[in-house]
Design an enzyme around this catalytic site. Structure first.
Site, PDB file in Angstrom:
ATOM      1  N   ASP A   1       0.835  -1.206   0.000  1.00 26.91           N
ATOM      2  CA  ASP A   1       0.000   0.000   0.000  1.00 26.91           C
ATOM      3  C   ASP A   1       0.875   1.264   0.000  1.00 26.91           C
ATOM      4  OD1 ASP A   1      -2.266   1.524   0.050  1.00 26.91           O
ATOM      5  OD2 ASP A   1      -2.795   1.092   2.131  1.00 26.91           O
TER       6      ASP A   1
ATOM      7  N   ASN B   1     -10.534  -2.685  -6.374  1.00 35.07           N
ATOM      8  CA  ASN B   1      -9.676  -1.826  -7.213  1.00 35.07           C
ATOM      9  C   ASN B   1     -10.241  -1.587  -8.617  1.00 35.07           C
ATOM     10  OD1 ASN B   1      -6.500  -3.016  -5.830  1.00 35.07           O
ATOM     11  ND2 ASN B   1      -7.712  -1.224  -5.287  1.00 35.07           N
TER      12      ASN B   1
HETATM   13  C1  FPP Z   1      -1.476   0.209  -3.443  1.00 32.24           C
HETATM   14  O1  FPP Z   1      -1.119   1.541  -3.525  1.00 32.24           O
HETATM   15  C2  FPP Z   1      -1.024  -0.615  -4.547  1.00 32.24           C
HETATM   16  C3  FPP Z   1      -1.812  -1.213  -5.491  1.00 32.24           C
HETATM   17  C4  FPP Z   1      -3.277  -1.081  -5.528  1.00 32.24           C
HETATM   18  C5  FPP Z   1      -1.247  -2.051  -6.553  1.00 32.24           C
HETATM   19  C6  FPP Z   1       0.015  -2.787  -6.266  1.00 32.24           C
HETATM   20  C7  FPP Z   1       0.713  -2.963  -7.546  1.00 32.24           C
HETATM   21  C8  FPP Z   1       2.042  -2.950  -7.751  1.00 32.24           C
HETATM   22  C9  FPP Z   1       3.025  -2.844  -6.649  1.00 32.24           C
HETATM   23  C10 FPP Z   1       2.609  -2.998  -9.127  1.00 32.24           C
HETATM   24  C11 FPP Z   1       2.285  -4.185  -9.971  1.00 32.24           C
HETATM   25  C12 FPP Z   1       2.395  -5.484  -9.295  1.00 32.24           C
HETATM   26  C13 FPP Z   1       2.933  -6.613  -9.811  1.00 32.24           C
HETATM   27  C14 FPP Z   1       2.854  -7.862  -9.016  1.00 32.24           C
HETATM   28  C15 FPP Z   1       3.616  -6.658 -11.105  1.00 32.24           C
HETATM   29  P1  FPP Z   1      -2.277   2.624  -3.632  1.00 32.24           P
HETATM   30  O2  FPP Z   1      -2.450   2.951  -5.055  1.00 32.24           O
HETATM   31  O3  FPP Z   1      -3.488   2.132  -2.934  1.00 32.24           O
HETATM   32  O4  FPP Z   1      -1.605   3.816  -2.853  1.00 32.24           O
HETATM   33  P2  FPP Z   1      -2.357   4.951  -2.013  1.00 32.24           P
HETATM   34  O5  FPP Z   1      -3.081   4.259  -0.898  1.00 32.24           O
HETATM   35  O6  FPP Z   1      -1.226   5.799  -1.531  1.00 32.24           O
HETATM   36  O7  FPP Z   1      -3.268   5.662  -2.946  1.00 32.24           O
END
Ligand code: FPP
Length: 246
Positions: free
Chosen positions: A21, A69
């Protein structure tokens, strides 16, 4: 002493699960678009995959995309799916070289065709690898998994394959997406949020929870070691008394 050498290799979590996250906030802090955060998040994925395999962790499960998501802006969803495809293409060699088997859990039918195809290819190519199982949770929601499990068991009950009296924990385990994986021992969530967000609800029943303020793109092997050192300091009692354990 460096952090890695403080880890007791005979007391590793067998199954480590991570809620990655903070990509969005990391990008915002730098005045960049959210997509930039996700791109850099893939570097942290590499760090934990390598770090976990080097230590000897058997199962690593990453929450890459939740059922919720899909409600994000269309462009962001597209970016995440593109990153998934490009990472799979790029990392297949790393997985092979390190003897890592890839699995995916979730409602995979919802994924774009291209992502599904790439995913299935890597799963097929790595199916005989045995050092570590890396599971990506994609379009995953724990309640949906449980509903799916109840349906599968109900059909077997209806067809007289299972009798209701015989339904126990192992029957449930065998019908979850995570069958063949250990129970989760350690769950890490980054970015300071302290929630489970519908991730592996059944499987974390006895897991140690570890929360860190580090935003996902900044997460390195050193942070992984810190989490494991903390895990090893905790006394896991599984409902027993301290005296019974010691
Ligand atoms: C959370 O940060 C992250 C995600 C929803 C996606 C995770 C994806 C990756 C790390 C990249 C791709 C993965 C692979 C396995 C190739 P957020 O967007 O919720 O951050 P925020 O809470 O600060 O908005």
């Amino acid at each position: 002493m460096d952090k890695k050498s403080k880890i007791q290799t005979d007391r590793l979590p067998k199954h480590l699960a991570i809620i990655m996250d903070g990509n969005g906030r990391w990008a915002k802090q730098k005045g960049m678009l959210r997509a930039f955060g996700h791109e850099n998040g893939t570097k942290a994925v590499r760090q934990v995959v390598e770090g976990s395999a080097e230590l000897g962790i058997e199962n690593l499960t990453l929450y890459a995309f939740s059922t919720e998501n899909w409600n994000r802006p269309k462009l962001e969803v597209q970016t995440l799916m593109k990153l998934l495809v490009s990472s799979l293409k790029k990392e297949i060699k790393t997985l092979q070289d390190n003897n890592i088997k890839l699995l995916a859990i979730g409602n995979l039918d919802e994924l774009p065709k291209k992502a599904r195809k790439e995913l299935n290819e890597v799963i097929e190519k790595t199916k005989d690898n045995s050092r570590m199982v890396l599971t990506l949770a994609l379009s995953y929601g724990s309640r949906e998994e449980l509903i799916n499990t109840v349906k599968k068991i109900s059909i077997k009950v209806k067809n007289n394959i299972i009798s209701p009296e015989n339904i126990d924990e192992s029957v449930i385990n065998e019908h979850l997406y995570t069958r063949n994986l250990h129970d989760v021992d350690l769950l890490i969530r980054t970015s300071g949020e302290q929630r489970i967000s519908n991730f592996l609800l059944w499987q974390i029943a006895y897991a140690e929870l570890y929360f860190t303020n580090v935003l996902w793109p900044d997460f390195t092997k050193e942070h992984l070691y810190e989490a494991i050192i903390e895990y090893q300091k905790r006394e896991r009692r599984f409902g027993k008394t301290s005296e019974q354990i010691n």
